[in-house]
Design a protein around this motif. Structure first.
Motif, short mmCIF file in Angstrom:
data_model
loop_
_atom_site.label_atom_id
_atom_site.label_comp_id
_atom_site.label_asym_id
_atom_site.label_seq_id
_atom_site.Cartn_x
_atom_site.Cartn_y
_atom_site.Cartn_z
N ARG A 65 31.29 41.73 42.15
CA ARG A 65 31.10 42.13 40.75
C ARG A 65 31.94 41.27 39.81
NH1 ARG A 65 32.13 47.06 41.73
NH2 ARG A 65 34.02 47.60 40.59
N GLU A 87 32.90 51.40 38.66
CA GLU A 87 31.71 50.72 38.13
C GLU A 87 31.18 51.43 36.89
OE1 GLU A 87 29.98 50.42 42.36
OE2 GLU A 87 28.70 49.09 41.19
N LEU A 115 26.69 55.01 40.66
CA LEU A 115 27.78 54.05 40.51
C LEU A 115 29.10 54.71 40.90
CD1 LEU A 115 26.88 52.57 36.99
CD2 LEU A 115 26.31 51.61 39.23
#
Lengths: 304, 304, 304, 304
Positions: free
Chosen positions: B84, D292, D288
């Motif tokens: 990410r 996140e 998520l």
């Protein structure tokens, strides 16, 4: 002592559980895996992983050069041929991953070899250990007077003692202050990424460093050379010992063509031809500068 | 048929003799080693060697980020975090070596990915085989009318037949002439390095191609994409299947953040915020060009 | 004729309007900018841009080596020193951007030099021109009988005529079919990315190719060498003429140390020392293989 | 003061004598050439040379994509298209060479960007100046408590004063000792390559650093980011100002697509579609992780 008992245990565990693989295996390298070989006073080199062996070099070369490699009957001859003619891509088919602990000023030279993958211990996230490189007295040399970068004579015992006292004292004081600044007892505690700026260049860091055999040979040729700084040369020499067991044929070719070989300029070759024809060539008649002439004579083994 | 019986035998032999190693082993990848997976009509992809696994990525990351990685409790979470935040170096710690057989025009696209090691079959030294890529009729598409590089509709059966006849006929004739030129029966025989210039770009070549996982993901993101040419995409997809078994956690993170993800511009993010606040945004009020607006709507899944 | 009248006009326009700059300027290179120098029958090389000159190499070296460079009194001596001791980074401070038109089989060799930036004409988006490399009869040579990759004797006139007829005929027919397939008159028209697969490897492509001087020297050493294929060597030689005017001091050092120089192995150096000491050394007593001995004698200029 | 009066004079001289060139000229960059822009307390950034401009990016793209670029009517649109679709090679056609003076701990981060050419001041050959980075009190922050690498609150005045005293004191003492060790008055004098190990990481070094625009953008995206360490970010920001004047169109595209943009994962895009369809999505229903989800909400501008 470069390793803690916990680390020694971990290495023993890593070496205790062999698994099966269908990949190329180098028995010489398997014998070294994970073991930490000491370098300098707190450093080490150890192999974490490798890919390929002498046969992998040959295999890649035979794909590339196909029929052109058939006349070279054996692996050794083919590997020597590749090395002699600067066919570098087959050597790139082997890869090695090392775990290295080394002083920061050595790491700064090392990192200039760009074709490698690196994961270094981060002093932004983590706290560095109180470990500093303090040279052996025999490694404390004066600035060379003939060469602008090298070392000259070893320091006399008194001066060496003064230098060691300085290095030890400053390292200890800087580290004490590093700890004091990051401490959050009774204060906020300075960010690690800032506090590290107080640590001298002989503090130890560590990294995973992965490269292919062609680029490793390039590194070793420059860093195991007599002109390299002693503190990086000992790492290069230790890595050389590992490579000799990993890919013995490639290593021998490297020794013969790169380490023990020499490149002569067109002008130097011209001198050579005249000398072999019986002419007495001097620096004045050679067309070479004094410095080039001296280097040329060294290659011929006449003087050093 | 991409492989000869001799090659099938060789692969069987390579898979028959497991050896012991202390290195990281990926069981998923061991199951694929050496096996040639067919791609297109004569091509294949097969894994010759690999280094590392999901745990190797985690291990390198923990060296780098030290304390910073402790709060991420498990390997999966850490690998997702790395992907990410574009922390690419831990993924570089894994390496793979493939043997690929592919048409020359595909090889020409592929080689543009520079961070890789390559040993290609040399047509200077060796004679190329009589193998040409002839597409399936379903792969014969017209030039796209909306996109300057892609394909549009599949050709009708008559036009497809004409195309296939041309491709087959020219390949056969060019190869006959290639053979005739290099033959040394009753003539000197043209040098191979010259004769090869007569072979069309659908002739097959082969190479060993070695790269690290970070660069492989970059390759796959571009070449397994819907906009990539079909003939390279099928190779990328096959490689993707191998990677999924090699490093399953990294592969899932790659699918989620790269393949299935999307990058939005500052302007597009602004539209999004307005839309979420209830505003009716149109292309005219978006600040985006027509083309950007269309791409933005596609990302939101409203149209395609 | 490599250039159309329109292109000639464009080059004239580009050369007509000098502007002011504060950057380093190489007068030798300014004289070449944009001009297309013909190579082979339809190819060319032209300089689009450059950065740096001999003084830029010196400037970078003096930053790096500081006091260590002061004793080398002049630029020429310093540049020779850098070249002799493989100090490559100062040469990387110069950069050049070329526009090259070349046959695809030459481009395939060229692209193997990975440290460069490339923008190639895309046959997915655009239609290739009807231009094919057809060798001069003097360039049509037989496969070498002593060397598995090189060329041997020039073909006799009859065989040469047959070869030329084949090359011309196949190129023309393949291109006719290429045009026929992509045509959308009375049919859909095959996608360009597919149709291109019918074109033989002597079709011309073109690209912008940008690299630094260190990597350019490496390219030139390998590709302007007598063992390189003639069709890439003529490009390397043309580029060499441009470099000689761009950075004349670096070029002379390159000629002396790389092109005209030779690398001798440890074993060969040992032979040399014995020969200079008056010993009669033969292949049998040399410790060198027959092939190495032959190459060693060639370096000494005794035979070829 | 980062520059001596002699250096100021030298820059004035370099800027005083424009010459003629036929190359692409960026007026915006000409205005900056050689001028040293201060960064931190003793550092600077200055442009030594550059190659190319916005038009050079467009020119290379039009070679590559040919007909595919004709529908994009203007340069700005084409450059935005290239940036949006990650077509990196045209940006590689521009090159810049900087002279940078920076603390060693910043240099250690910077050098991790491998695709660049570097000539650093060598402390093996030369003596480093007595210049150390001492932060402004406003830059002295505590270790972040939410983020393992960043900084948190600014230190209170008392703690800041203690830190500054330490940094100044240790720098002065270490440098005094460095000088004492290398001095050859009344002693041999320690080799420079050894003595440098006593200098802390806030000592200044300098280098020539050359890279292409694509890799420079990558550097700026990571190092001008809010998560980058302040001491490297100020360099990245200064370089950004220079790039904005050098290639204004590319810079705007970079700001919109890279700096101001965001990459969303497949899972995040799915949430987005549900939210746009009117669904109330929470972290629990999002799929998520908490981390996140927080990052996702930040992108949408709801919280920070």
């Amino acid at each position: 002592m470069p390793l803690t008992p916990e680390q020694e245990e971990e290495i023993k565990a890593q070496r205790a559980t062999p698994r099966q693989t269908l990949r190329a295996v180098s028995e010489g390298m398997e014998a070294h895996l994970y073991t930490a070989y000491p370098v300098l006073d707190h450093g080490f080199v150890r192999v974490i992983d490798y890919m390929g062996d002498d046969a992998a070099i040959v295999q890649a070369a035979r794909v590339s050069y196909g029929a052109g490699t058939r006349h070279v009957s054996n692996d050794e001859g083919l590997i020597r041929y590749l090395m002699r003619h600067w066919h570098s891509t087959p050597f790139e088919m082997c890869e090695v991953k090392l775990h290295v602990k080394l002083p920061v000023f050595v790491a700064r030279q090392w990192i200039r070899h760009r074709t490698a993958n690196v994961n270094e211990y981060s002093a932004r996230y983590s706290i560095l250990d109180r470990e500093f490189y303090i040279p052996e007295p025999s490694a404390l040399a004066a600035q060379s007077t003939v060469n602008n970068q090298g070392r000259g004579e070893v320091l006399g015992p008194e001066e060496a003692a003064r230098v060691l006292e300085i290095l030890k004292g400053d390292a200890a004081r800087c580290y004490d202050h590093y700890e004091a600044m990051i401490s959050d007892e009774g204060q906020q505690g300075l960010a690690r990424e800032l506090a590290r700026m107080n640590l001298p260049a002989n503090v130890y860091t560590q990294w995973y460093w992965k490269t292919d055999l062609h680029n490793l040979f390039h590194f070793l040729r420059l860093r195991a050379d007599a002109h390299a700084q002693y503190e990086i040369r000992v790492y290069a020499e230790e890595i050389g010992r590992l490579v000799a067991d990993w890919v013995p044929l490639a290593w021998q070719a490297f020794l013969d063509y790169r380490v023990g070989g020499a490149t002569l300029s067109a002008k130097a070759l011209d001198c050579l031809r005249r000398m072999l024809a019986g002419e007495e060539v001097t620096q004045e008649t050679s067309g070479l500068s004094k410095r080039e002439w001296r280097e040329f004579r060294e290659v011929l083994g006449n003087e050093r």
